[in-house]
Design a protein around this motif. Structure first.
Motif, short mmCIF file in Angstrom:
data_model
loop_
_atom_site.label_atom_id
_atom_site.label_comp_id
_atom_site.label_asym_id
_atom_site.label_seq_id
_atom_site.Cartn_x
_atom_site.Cartn_y
_atom_site.Cartn_z
N LYS A 357 0.83 -1.20 0.00
CA LYS A 357 0.00 0.00 0.00
C LYS A 357 0.86 1.26 0.00
CE LYS A 357 -3.46 2.43 2.78
NZ LYS A 357 -4.28 2.39 4.02
N GLU A 358 1.88 1.30 0.86
CA GLU A 358 2.73 2.49 0.95
C GLU A 358 3.57 2.68 -0.31
OE1 GLU A 358 4.94 2.50 4.57
OE2 GLU A 358 3.15 2.53 5.84
N GLN A 359 4.02 1.58 -0.90
CA GLN A 359 4.74 1.69 -2.17
C GLN A 359 3.85 2.30 -3.24
OE1 GLN A 359 6.05 -2.32 -2.93
NE2 GLN A 359 8.01 -2.04 -1.85
N ALA A 360 2.61 1.82 -3.31
CA ALA A 360 1.68 2.37 -4.30
C ALA A 360 1.41 3.85 -4.05
CB ALA A 360 0.37 1.57 -4.27
N MET A 361 1.31 4.24 -2.79
CA MET A 361 1.07 5.65 -2.48
C MET A 361 2.27 6.50 -2.87
SD MET A 361 -0.80 5.20 1.23
CE MET A 361 -0.88 6.95 1.54
N HIS A 362 3.48 6.05 -2.54
CA HIS A 362 4.67 6.82 -2.92
C HIS A 362 4.78 6.95 -4.43
CE1 HIS A 362 6.79 5.86 1.16
NE2 HIS A 362 6.13 7.01 1.20
N ASP A 363 4.52 5.87 -5.14
CA ASP A 363 4.58 5.92 -6.61
C ASP A 363 3.54 6.88 -7.17
OD1 ASP A 363 6.60 4.07 -6.50
OD2 ASP A 363 5.33 2.34 -7.00
N LYS A 364 2.34 6.82 -6.61
CA LYS A 364 1.25 7.68 -7.08
C LYS A 364 1.59 9.16 -6.89
CE LYS A 364 -3.48 8.89 -5.71
NZ LYS A 364 -4.60 8.53 -4.79
N PHE A 365 2.05 9.53 -5.69
CA PHE A 365 2.34 10.94 -5.43
C PHE A 365 3.60 11.39 -6.15
CE2 PHE A 365 -0.27 10.03 -1.56
CZ PHE A 365 -1.30 10.89 -1.89
N SER A 366 4.55 10.48 -6.34
CA SER A 366 5.75 10.84 -7.11
C SER A 366 5.38 11.17 -8.55
CB SER A 366 6.76 9.70 -7.07
OG SER A 366 7.30 9.53 -5.78
N ARG A 367 4.52 10.37 -9.14
CA ARG A 367 4.10 10.64 -10.52
C ARG A 367 3.35 11.96 -10.62
NH1 ARG A 367 2.85 5.08 -10.39
NH2 ARG A 367 0.64 5.57 -10.02
N ARG A 368 2.52 12.25 -9.62
CA ARG A 368 1.80 13.52 -9.62
C ARG A 368 2.76 14.71 -9.56
NH1 ARG A 368 -3.33 13.02 -5.45
NH2 ARG A 368 -4.61 11.58 -6.69
N ILE A 369 3.76 14.61 -8.68
CA ILE A 369 4.73 15.70 -8.56
C ILE A 369 5.51 15.86 -9.86
CG2 ILE A 369 6.82 16.46 -7.37
CD1 ILE A 369 5.70 15.18 -4.83
N GLU A 370 5.99 14.75 -10.41
CA GLU A 370 6.76 14.81 -11.65
C GLU A 370 5.95 15.44 -12.77
OE1 GLU A 370 7.81 10.78 -12.19
OE2 GLU A 370 9.54 10.83 -10.83
N THR A 371 4.71 15.03 -12.92
CA THR A 371 3.87 15.57 -13.98
C THR A 371 3.63 17.06 -13.79
OG1 THR A 371 2.74 13.44 -14.22
CG2 THR A 371 1.61 15.37 -15.10
N ALA A 372 3.32 17.47 -12.56
CA ALA A 372 3.05 18.89 -12.28
C ALA A 372 4.30 19.74 -12.50
CB ALA A 372 2.54 19.04 -10.86
#
Length: 588
Positions: A357-372
């Motif tokens: 779960k935490e890996q998925a959350m880190h990946d999700k927020f990392s992708r959001r930051i990178e895209t933004a």
């Protein structure tokens, strides 16, 4: 039934309602399947069920309320036979039996003695709690709609016109004065009935929000809302339950109170009412302040408390070491260590599911930051004029703030450049964040001063905190402790007390179901029994008289099997009240 009393909002309450309906339907199937699998009770099982029912609820049938076997032979005009006054019977009958069984009727009669008032406050308290259990709603709805649709007027010998909102409100005021005595009694009585042990206590806190300004209530404050309603004032409710999830007591705090500031008050209050007895206190990381832990140790309390994840870095070496881990549950490993500052026992835990779960959350927020950040960098590069760096820094701050879980992974700088904007965006990833994430994902930390328990005992005891969380879910979703419509402080406190008493009945029914092999869904049982009604059967006689019989409907096979499991025998007829006249009457 619930949709009618649910405030429709944009925050998803309607969706929770539909989930509740589906869960009730699923629960009914589970009960029917369970009964089908177990088959009919043999004589020994039936005797045991009756004994269990007598021990839990005593004998709810009061002979004065139910009709005897009067044999009268009269001619009846079949053309005029009719049914009148249909009312819900089964659920309120069971709820009132539980009210009496846990000793609340006797206690309230003692605490709320009859004075000059015509209606006993103990009866009004029973109406409030039974209504909260069977169909949670406001006092106004109870008085104007719910009460007249139930058979409580027959079971309590309390007419429809005698239950009004003002009398219910005054009953709240009278009941609140005896909160401590009610808690002490229920702790003793339920300990006798269900062998509830009070040595291990689970403590958690939640919030309940107000509709309205609640300006006259000093406890109504804005704070961290567990209901996702930061726009509303709220109060915080601290609940203590036993290891089995049975409620022991609660306290109400101002809505802006931090969790850690409630623990000392709760521990002192509970011990003053129930004694110490070497209890073990279990709480989540919200209570794990250094001051609280020091106070618990100084006062000789034993505890297991979750620690903030930031403390994991103190034990990075132990986390990284491959040895010492022991599997205590499927997918869960623990390791014991010693706290370097306090010499406490530290329980390091790793969960495979939590890691995913935490890996998925880190990946999700990392992708959001990178895209933004890529979009922001592209806008800066396309700019034809100079850009204000302060504006860009604020935009970067918003991006990182909205994705805090992975914000520390990125370092963002504005580097000077000859482009029209005057600078470019430099983004680098911190390798230290990735290294620590790989080590700490799925890990959490517990602190305890108990030296004679194994690592498995310590972990399993802490996991029981889900019982306290389940208690809050039941009070919010099933007993409607939220939203709070009362504005005065005393009425708010009394509303929460009624919800607490209803939860005691709920938990008693749940434990009764489990002992009878009927799962753990009290709402399903109440819904099923609510379909059993009482009716007035009117039989016209020759020449101008009539017979009025107040009868209880015969349970269908599924209901009969359910009642048989619980060891309950429903009455077939009830006596008419004196004001309604005798069963056999003649018209003028």
């Amino acid at each position: 039934m619930y949709l009618r009393h649910t405030t429709i909002r944009k925050d998803g309450k309607v969706h929770r309602y539909w989930r509740l309906v589906r869960s009730v339907r699923v629960g009914r199937r589970v009960i029917q399947q369970t009964i089908a699998q177990l088959g009919e009770l043999d004589e020994h099982g039936r005797v045991e069920a009756r004994a269990l029912a007598r021990r839990l609820i005593g004998t709810p049938e009061q002979p004065a309320l139910f009709d005897g076997s009067e044999h009268v032979t009269v001619p009846v005009r079949l053309k005029g036979v009719r049914i009148e006054r249909s009312r819900r019977f089964g659920d309120v009958y069971l709820a009132l039996a539980l009210w009496r069984g846990v000793g609340l009727e006797e206690l309230c009669e003692r605490l709320l003695p009859l004075g000059k008032e015509r209606i006993a406050w103990a009866k009004m308290a029973a109406v409030l709690v039974v209504a909260r259990l069977c169909e949670p709603s406001s006092e106004l709805h109870i008085a104007e709609d719910w009460y007249r649709r139930t058979a409580l007027c027959d079971l309590l010998q309390l007419g429809d016109e005698e239950v009004n909102k003002d009398r219910l409100y005054r009953a709240l005021d009278h009941l609140l004065a005896h909160k401590a005595a009610l808690e002490v009694h229920l702790s003793q009585r339920c300990g006798e009935l269900f062998a509830v042990q009070n040595e291990v206590l689970l403590y958690d806190i939640t919030s309940s929000y107000f509709e309205g300004q609640a300006e006259a209530n000093p406890l109504a404050q804005r704070g961290y809302s567990r209901d996702h309603r930061p726009d509303c004032k709220q109060v915080c409710i601290a609940l203590v339950v036993t290891f089995d999830g049975f409620p022991l007591g609660y306290e109400v705090f101002a809505g802006n109170t931090h969790d850690s500031r409630t623990l000392q008050t709760i521990v002192s209050t509970m011990e003053a009412r129930h004694g110490m007895l070497g209890r073990v206190w279990i709480a989540d990381r919200g209570m794990a302040s250094a001051e609280n832990l020091a106070w618990l140790r100084q006062t000789g309390q034993r505890y297991i408390i979750g620690a903030p994840k930031s403390e994991l870095k103190k034990f990075a070496t132990e986390l990284a070491a491959a040895g010492g881990w022991r599997t205590v549950h499927e997918g869960v490993e623990v390791k014991l260590a010693r706290h370097p500052e306090t010499a406490e026992t530290v329980i390091l835990c790793r969960s495979a599911d939590r890691r995913s779960k935490e890996q998925a959350m880190h990946d999700k927020f990392s992708r959001r930051i990178e895209t933004a950040l890529e979009r922001l960098a592209a806008r800066i590069a396309r700019s034809k004029r100079r850009v204000d760096p302060a504006v860009v820094n604020r935009q970067i701050g918003r991006i990182l703030q909205q994705n805090q879980r992975a914000a520390a992974r990125f370092t963002v700088e504005l580097a000077s450049d000859r482009c029209p904007a005057g600078f470019r965006l430099d983004v680098t990833c911190n390798a230290s964040f990735d290294d620590w994430a790989a080590l700490s994902e799925g890990a959490y930390l517990l602190r305890s001063n108990i030296a004679d328990w194994s690592d498995q005992q310590l972990w399993k005891a802490y996991i029981q905190l889900t019982q306290a969380e389940a208690a809050f879910r039941i009070q919010k979703d099933q007993l409607n402790v939220r939203p709070i419509w009362h504005q005065r402080s005393e009425r708010v406190q009394a509303h929460i007390l009624v919800c607490f008493l209803a939860f005691v009945l709920w938990k008693s029914l749940e434990m009764w179901q489990q002992r009878a092999g009927l799962g753990n869904s009290p709402r399903t049982v109440l819904e099923e029994l609510a379909r059993i009604q009482s009716h007035d059967v009117v039989l016209p006689t020759a020449p101008h008289g009539q017979i009025r019989l107040r009868c209880v409907t015969q349970p269908d096979p599924a209901q009969a099997a359910l009642l048989d499991r619980l060891g309950i025998v429903l009455p077939k007829r009830m006596r008419l009240a004196e004001r309604e006249g005798p069963p056999l009457a003649r018209s003028a």
